[in-house]
Structure formats: structure tokens, C-alpha cells
Write a protein that holds these residues in place. Structure first.
Motif, PDB file in Angstrom:
ATOM      1  N   THR A 107       0.817  -1.216   0.000  1.00  0.00           N
ATOM      2  CA  THR A 107       0.000   0.000   0.000  1.00  0.00           C
ATOM      3  C   THR A 107       0.850   1.264   0.000  1.00  0.00           C
ATOM      4  N   GLY A 108       2.149   1.129   0.269  1.00  0.00           N
ATOM      5  CA  GLY A 108       3.027   2.292   0.269  1.00  0.00           C
ATOM      6  C   GLY A 108       2.736   3.253   1.399  1.00  0.00           C
ATOM      7  N   ASN A 109       2.536   2.714   2.600  1.00  0.00           N
ATOM      8  CA  ASN A 109       2.284   3.603   3.732  1.00  0.00           C
ATOM      9  C   ASN A 109       2.995   3.109   4.981  1.00  0.00           C
ATOM     10  N   VAL A 110       3.169   4.031   5.926  1.00  0.00           N
ATOM     11  CA  VAL A 110       3.716   3.668   7.231  1.00  0.00           C
ATOM     12  C   VAL A 110       2.584   3.014   8.019  1.00  0.00           C
ATOM     13  N   GLN A 111       2.750   1.752   8.352  1.00  0.00           N
ATOM     14  CA  GLN A 111       1.704   1.000   9.033  1.00  0.00           C
ATOM     15  C   GLN A 111       1.842   1.076  10.546  1.00  0.00           C
ATOM     16  N   LEU A 112       3.095   1.085  11.015  1.00  0.00           N
ATOM     17  CA  LEU A 112       3.356   1.030  12.455  1.00  0.00           C
ATOM     18  C   LEU A 112       4.534   1.911  12.824  1.00  0.00           C
ATOM     19  N   PHE A 113       4.537   2.344  14.072  1.00  0.00           N
ATOM     20  CA  PHE A 113       5.740   2.869  14.699  1.00  0.00           C
ATOM     21  C   PHE A 113       6.222   1.808  15.686  1.00  0.00           C
ATOM     22  N   LEU A 114       7.489   1.433  15.617  1.00  0.00           N
ATOM     23  CA  LEU A 114       8.057   0.665  16.717  1.00  0.00           C
ATOM     24  C   LEU A 114       8.415   1.657  17.810  1.00  0.00           C
ATOM     25  N   VAL A 115       8.122   1.286  19.048  1.00  0.00           N
ATOM     26  CA  VAL A 115       8.203   2.224  20.165  1.00  0.00           C
ATOM     27  C   VAL A 115       9.279   1.791  21.149  1.00  0.00           C
ATOM     28  N   GLU A 116      10.077   2.748  21.567  1.00  0.00           N
ATOM     29  CA  GLU A 116      11.063   2.521  22.622  1.00  0.00           C
ATOM     30  C   GLU A 116      10.515   3.106  23.909  1.00  0.00           C
ATOM     31  N   ASN A 117      10.516   2.287  24.946  1.00  0.00           N
ATOM     32  CA  ASN A 117       9.981   2.715  26.230  1.00  0.00           C
ATOM     33  C   ASN A 117      10.785   2.036  27.322  1.00  0.00           C
ATOM     34  N   GLU A 118      11.454   2.824  28.153  1.00  0.00           N
ATOM     35  CA  GLU A 118      12.323   2.261  29.188  1.00  0.00           C
ATOM     36  C   GLU A 118      11.552   1.391  30.171  1.00  0.00           C
ATOM     37  N   GLN A 119      10.275   1.688  30.370  1.00  0.00           N
ATOM     38  CA  GLN A 119       9.484   0.902  31.315  1.00  0.00           C
ATOM     39  C   GLN A 119       9.110  -0.462  30.744  1.00  0.00           C
ATOM     40  N   ASN A 120       9.115  -0.571  29.399  1.00  0.00           N
ATOM     41  CA  ASN A 120       8.792  -1.842  28.751  1.00  0.00           C
ATOM     42  C   ASN A 120      10.023  -2.349  28.014  1.00  0.00           C
ATOM     43  N   SER A 121      11.066  -2.665  28.764  1.00  0.00           N
ATOM     44  CA  SER A 121      12.335  -3.063  28.154  1.00  0.00           C
ATOM     45  C   SER A 121      12.300  -4.485  27.620  1.00  0.00           C
ATOM     46  N   ILE A 122      11.341  -5.289  28.083  1.00  0.00           N
ATOM     47  CA  ILE A 122      11.215  -6.664  27.613  1.00  0.00           C
ATOM     48  C   ILE A 122      10.068  -6.729  26.610  1.00  0.00           C
ATOM     49  N   GLY A 123      10.357  -7.269  25.426  1.00  0.00           N
ATOM     50  CA  GLY A 123       9.338  -7.351  24.390  1.00  0.00           C
ATOM     51  C   GLY A 123       9.480  -6.230  23.377  1.00  0.00           C
ATOM     52  N   VAL A 124       8.706  -6.338  22.303  1.00  0.00           N
ATOM     53  CA  VAL A 124       8.717  -5.348  21.232  1.00  0.00           C
ATOM     54  C   VAL A 124       7.329  -4.720  21.174  1.00  0.00           C
ATOM     55  N   TYR A 125       7.280  -3.391  21.220  1.00  0.00           N
ATOM     56  CA  TYR A 125       6.006  -2.682  21.281  1.00  0.00           C
ATOM     57  C   TYR A 125       5.814  -1.824  20.040  1.00  0.00           C
ATOM     58  N   ALA A 126       4.556  -1.707  19.627  1.00  0.00           N
ATOM     59  CA  ALA A 126       4.240  -0.976  18.403  1.00  0.00           C
ATOM     60  C   ALA A 126       3.028  -0.079  18.608  1.00  0.00           C
ATOM     61  N   LEU A 127       3.014   0.987  17.837  1.00  0.00           N
ATOM     62  CA  LEU A 127       1.866   1.891  17.780  1.00  0.00           C
ATOM     63  C   LEU A 127       1.353   1.891  16.349  1.00  0.00           C
ATOM     64  N   PRO A 128       0.157   1.341  16.093  1.00  0.00           N
ATOM     65  CA  PRO A 128      -0.408   1.431  14.744  1.00  0.00           C
ATOM     66  C   PRO A 128      -0.565   2.895  14.339  1.00  0.00           C
ATOM     67  N   TYR A 129      -0.217   3.208  13.096  1.00  0.00           N
ATOM     68  CA  TYR A 129      -0.314   4.603  12.658  1.00  0.00           C
ATOM     69  C   TYR A 129      -1.742   5.113  12.811  1.00  0.00           C
ATOM     70  N   SER A 130      -2.699   4.235  12.579  1.00  0.00           N
ATOM     71  CA  SER A 130      -4.107   4.634  12.664  1.00  0.00           C
ATOM     72  C   SER A 130      -4.520   5.015  14.083  1.00  0.00           C
TER      73      SER A 130
END
Length: 249
Positions: free
Chosen positions: A33-56
Motif C-alpha cells: 500500500t506504500g504507507n507507514v503502518q506502524l511505529f516501533l516504540v522505545e519505552n524504558e518501562q517496557n524493556s522486555i518485548g517489542v512494542y508498536a503503535l499502529p499509525y491509525s
């Protein structure tokens, strides 16, 4: 519209809490689709795991910050639809070669521009083939395919010297069936091949698992086998591989 580099590193604020809840670490692109679907998020409080913010789920993408209604908008990737697959696909716009519809290699993308409201990639700039300082631009209507290995454009006459330069020629039209066939051919390849940009680079530091196990030592040349092994372990290690991969000097 914003440059991708101007979005990276933006703090993310919860409007309900009035607090900073993370930082934009990476833009995840959906190539079909040629769009940014997600932001990967860095958060010191959530150091374990990978977190994302949907662009929508973003309320705004401003000059100072990305805003969301609450911290609940940021989720572990296992709870975000298609997030894991897109991360492992590893599609990169910057560095992708630009190819004309007639098969001419025009250069490689050095930046892309995003519509803040929709996340759609509206334009790209690229360094012309054989040059280190000649930058040209093409807009979204001129993009035929966001492919695995190349971005294909319709019409070289639509390439401009600046984003504000008016278009001087009409696009060479390609039937929807041809465009769909090309897009299908590009996206139907195994996702592993989309990580080809890593092959041949070297590790700038030791690649360690979450438990501290050595996966590959500093200076190791990245091979397809190493990429596949890292992907099998998980997206967090794959992102670490991306960060450590540097060209051979």
C-alpha cells in the motif's frame, strides 16, 4: 508532509495522562500500500518485548511529538495485527533502487516523505545513479510498484528537481492489470529475500540473544543463513541485527 527522519525519535504523549509514554524508534512500511503502518516504540518501562503503535491509532504526528489518546494505544506486537510479519519482512524504502518502467536504473532512495494524516508515502528523493550529490524527486502518483528490490516508476518525465516543482508532463498510463501483476510478482516472493539488504554487511558488535547467548561475533559477515536463523528466533533479535549491520569498510 514530513521527512521520515523528522518522525524518528519523536516522543509519544498520552493526551489523557499528559505524559510521555515512549519514543518513535522505527517506521514499519507496508509495501503493497506504500504507507507507514506502524511505529516501533522505545519505552524504558517496557524493556522486555517489542512494542508498536499502529499509525491509525495516532491522533497527531506533529513537529514536537506524536500524540495518542492513552497508553493503551501502544501494544506488544503479538497483539497488533500483521505486526510480526511486517517487521520480519524488513522492507526498507531508504536504500531501495529506483527503476524506470523501461528498465533504466535511475538511482537509490535517500529519503521519503509521509502524509501526517494518513501515513501514506507521498514522495521520495533519490540520489541519481553514478552521483553522490545530485538529488531528484518523484511523487506517489508516479510510483508503479513498491517492490521487494526496487521501486518502479511510471514516467521519467515526472521526476523533478524539487518537491515544489510543478509536474511538466502527463504520466504514461499503465493498465491496472499490469500494475497489479507487477505488484503481485514483487510481493509474492518469500519474505526472506526482502532482507537481502543485510547480506554482505558485517556486525559492528556481538549479536546476543535476550539471555546473553552469543549468536554471532563482532565482525561476522552477515549471510542469508544467519538472517534466517535470527528471524526464526524472533523480531526483537532481527531488529538488533538491523542496528548492528554496517557496510564492510
Amino acid at each position: 508532509m514530513k521527512k521520515s527522519i523528522d518522525i524518528l525519535g519523536l516522543p509519544i504523549f498520552s493526551l489523557i495522562d499528559g505524559a510521555e509514554i515512549g519514543t518513535v524508534k522505527q517506521l514499519i512500511i507496508k509495501p503493497d500500500t506504500g504507507n507507514v503502518q506502524l511505529f516501533l516504540v522505545e519505552n524504558e518501562q517496557n524493556s522486555i518485548g517489542v512494542y508498536a503503535l499502529p499509525y491509525s491509532s495516532a491522533i497527531g504526528v506533529g513537529d514536537f511529538a506524536v500524540t495518542v489518546e492513552s497508553g493503551a494505544a501502544i501494544q506488544e506486537i503479538s497483539h497488533v495485527e500483521n505486526a510480526r510479519d511486517l517487521i520480519l519482512l524488513g522492507y526498507q524504502v531508504i536504500g531501495t533502487r529506483v527503476l524506470s518502467r523501461k528498465g533504466q536504473l535511475l538511482g537509490s532512495v535517500d529519503e521519503f516523505y509521509v502524509d501526517e494524516e494518513t501515513g501514506v508515502i507521498t514522495a521520495c528523493s533519490f540520489l541519481e545513479q553514478g552521483s553522490t550529490d545530485s538529488v531528484k524527486y518523484f511523487h506517489k502518483p508516479n510510483i508503479m510498484t513498491f517492490g521487494r528490490d526496487v521501486i518502479v516508476i511510471h514516467d521519467e518525465a515526472q521526476i523533478v528537481a524539487s518537491l515544489n516543482e510543478p509536474k511538466t508532463a502527463s504520466l504514461t498510463l499503465v493498465s491496472d492489470s499490469v500494475a497489479e501483476t507487477a505488484a503481485s510478482a514483487e510481493t509474492s516472493e518469500p519474505p526472506a529475500s526482502a532482507s537481502g539488504y543485510l547480506i554482505g554487511k558485517v556486525l559492528s558488535d556481538d549479536l546476543l540473544s535476550e539471555t546473553g547467548e552469543l549468536i554471532a561475533a563482532q565482525g561476522t559477515v552477515i549471510t542469508e543463513e544467519l538472517v534466517e536463523m535470527v528471524k526464526a528466533i524472533g523480531p526483537m533479535l532481527f531488529m538488533k541485527l538491523n542496528r548492528l549491520a554496517v557496510p564492510i569498510s
